[in-house]
Design an enzyme around this catalytic site. Structure first.
Site, PDB file in Angstrom:
ATOM      1  N   LYS A   1      51.478 -53.975-136.416  1.00  0.00           N
ATOM      2  CA  LYS A   1      50.935 -53.835-135.054  1.00  0.00           C
ATOM      3  C   LYS A   1      50.104 -55.064-134.712  1.00  0.00           C
ATOM      4  CE  LYS A   1      46.375 -52.891-136.189  1.00  0.00           C
ATOM      5  NZ  LYS A   1      45.231 -53.747-135.851  1.00  0.00           N
TER       6      LYS A   1
ATOM      7  N   ASP B   1      43.877 -46.437-138.486  1.00  0.00           N
ATOM      8  CA  ASP B   1      45.055 -46.963-137.777  1.00  0.00           C
ATOM      9  C   ASP B   1      46.346 -46.203-138.113  1.00  0.00           C
ATOM     10  OD1 ASP B   1      43.529 -48.899-136.583  1.00  0.00           O
ATOM     11  OD2 ASP B   1      44.073 -50.495-137.980  1.00  0.00           O
TER      12      ASP B   1
HETATM   13  P1  ATP Z   1      44.200 -52.941-140.375  1.00  0.00           P
HETATM   14  O1  ATP Z   1      44.925 -53.805-139.400  1.00  0.00           O
HETATM   15  O2  ATP Z   1      44.710 -51.502-140.365  1.00  0.00           O
HETATM   16  O3  ATP Z   1      42.708 -53.069-140.284  1.00  0.00           O
HETATM   17  P2  ATP Z   1      44.657 -54.916-142.393  1.00  0.00           P
HETATM   18  O4  ATP Z   1      45.935 -55.530-141.942  1.00  0.00           O
HETATM   19  O5  ATP Z   1      43.415 -55.662-142.007  1.00  0.00           O
HETATM   20  O6  ATP Z   1      44.585 -53.438-141.852  1.00  0.00           O
HETATM   21  P3  ATP Z   1      45.835 -54.281-144.906  1.00  0.00           P
HETATM   22  O7  ATP Z   1      46.851 -55.352-145.031  1.00  0.00           O
HETATM   23  O8  ATP Z   1      46.308 -52.956-144.503  1.00  0.00           O
HETATM   24  O9  ATP Z   1      44.649 -54.749-143.938  1.00  0.00           O
HETATM   25  O10 ATP Z   1      45.103 -54.204-146.337  1.00  0.00           O
HETATM   26  C1  ATP Z   1      43.752 -53.998-146.527  1.00  0.00           C
HETATM   27  C2  ATP Z   1      43.486 -53.687-148.012  1.00  0.00           C
HETATM   28  O11 ATP Z   1      44.186 -52.481-148.386  1.00  0.00           O
HETATM   29  C3  ATP Z   1      43.949 -54.776-148.962  1.00  0.00           C
HETATM   30  O12 ATP Z   1      42.822 -55.254-149.629  1.00  0.00           O
HETATM   31  C4  ATP Z   1      44.923 -54.101-149.932  1.00  0.00           C
HETATM   32  O13 ATP Z   1      44.654 -54.423-151.283  1.00  0.00           O
HETATM   33  C5  ATP Z   1      44.755 -52.597-149.696  1.00  0.00           C
HETATM   34  N1  ATP Z   1      46.057 -51.885-149.699  1.00  0.00           N
HETATM   35  C6  ATP Z   1      46.324 -50.706-150.256  1.00  0.00           C
HETATM   36  N2  ATP Z   1      47.603 -50.348-150.039  1.00  0.00           N
HETATM   37  C7  ATP Z   1      48.174 -51.322-149.320  1.00  0.00           C
HETATM   38  C8  ATP Z   1      49.478 -51.525-148.801  1.00  0.00           C
HETATM   39  N3  ATP Z   1      50.474 -50.656-148.990  1.00  0.00           N
HETATM   40  N4  ATP Z   1      49.707 -52.649-148.099  1.00  0.00           N
HETATM   41  C9  ATP Z   1      48.690 -53.536-147.878  1.00  0.00           C
HETATM   42  N5  ATP Z   1      47.459 -53.403-148.368  1.00  0.00           N
HETATM   43  C10 ATP Z   1      47.184 -52.300-149.079  1.00  0.00           C
END
Ligand code: ATP
Length: 294
Positions: free
Chosen positions: A10, A136
């Site tokens: 997203k 989210d």
């Molecule tokens: P959001 O946009 O929902 O705030 P984000 O993109 O900033 O999320 P993610 O990539 O979802 O962040 O990952 C955040 C943390 O979650 C990472 O430090 C990662 O180690 C952990 N994590 C656990 N499971 C997953 C997964 N399936 N994919 C990505 N990260 C994961």
């Protein structure tokens, strides 16, 4: 049964913090958009619940802390189902990027296992379970274009006039959402950094890309730019490549730009790839999770 699932990323067209909720969380007002960039998941019947993860760049754990397994456990607990599943995940969505990668994987796990295990739960129930995993996750289950309020769980669909073309990439190390919100408390929010949510929504409904470009905004951007100065340069580079608007998504550190036409977007993506090899062109998508039976 074997399922092949796309867990879509997203972007935030907008992100505003409009207050504090009784539970102390930020009260948000955002326009969230599914895009065609996605992680790929497969799942098939098995006695045990297992996950293997393959990835390009940064590391994501394949243990019980992975949001896929946390979602699967929450679904087992809710439904009383004791079946297992062999799940594989290939990561393409940048990690800690504000592109909802982990949340989208959790959403895909809930929707996919609901089918694999024959649970027959509706999306509202899956969204309630998803919210216990992350703010989210309900959006990623619903997908498309949504006005998201509260912590992001109060969703109102917005009818989009036509698909739009964007580029997105992570120009630097990831950022943790918690770190960014903590810094926001210290820095505060300036009114000029707030998005115009009403104008942006109208622009999306009418397909007015120029108005959309002017109405984008993310109150977390100044904080994240301070923590990762590369974000600032990346946004300017996207604008220089012809975007009608460019911003950071979520709490960063990924950035995106929106273009008037697919051709202009493709040209910009090719240009930006010289400096940012992970830059990808993508399109807006109408749903967050796509399930196919193999
Ligand atoms: P959001 O946009 O929902 O705030 P984000 O993109 O900033 O999320 P993610 O990539 O979802 O962040 O990952 C955040 C943390 O979650 C990472 O430090 C990662 O180690 C952990 N994590 C656990 N499971 C997953 C997964 N399936 N994919 C990505 N990260 C994961």
């Amino acid at each position: 049964m074997k399922l092949k699932i796309q867990a879509r990323a997203k972007i935030n067209w907008t992100l505003d913090v409009v207050g504090v909720l009784p539970n102390g969380y930020h009260d948000l007002d955002m326009l969230m958009q599914s895009v065609t960039l996605c992680d790929q998941m497969t799942m098939e019947d098995a006695d045990e619940l297992t996950l293997s993860v393959r990835m390009g760049g940064s590391f994501v754990p394949a243990d019980e802390t992975n949001l896929v397994l946390r979602a699967a456990r929450a679904l087992q607990q809710h439904s009383g189902c004791t079946k297992g599943a062999r799940i594989t995940l290939r990561k393409y969505i940048p990690v800690a990027a504000g592109m909802g990668g982990g949340s989208s994987d959790a959403a895909a796990a809930l929707k996919g296992l609901n089918v694999l295990w024959g649970l027959g739960l509706d999306d509202d129930t899956l969204e309630e379970i998803g919210l216990t995993i992350g703010a989210d996750v309900p959006f990623c289950i619903r997908g498309g274009l949504q006005r998201a309020q509260g912590v992001g769980e109060r969703l109102t669909p917005v009818a989009m006039k036509r698909p739009l073309y964007i580029v997105a990439f992570q120009p630097c190390r990831g950022l943790s959402t918690k770190e960014v919100f903590t810094s926001l408390h210290e820095d505060g929010i300036r009114d000029e950094d707030r998005p115009d949510n009403e104008a942006a929504q109208r622009a999306l409904e009418n397909g007015d890309v120029r108005l959309l470009g002017r109405s984008l905004g993310n109150v977390l951007e100044p904080v994240s730019r301070r923590l990762r100065p590369d974000i600032d340069k990346a946004i300017r580079d996207i604008e220089a490549a012809g975007a009608v608007g460019a911003r950071m998504t979520g709490s960063g550190s990924a950035v995106f730009g929106v273009f008037l036409h697919a051709g202009a977007c493709r040209k910009a993506a090719q240009e930006l790839q010289k400096t940012y090899p992970t830059c990808r062109m993508m399109r807006t998508a109408e749903c967050g999770v796509v399930i196919e039976e193999e």
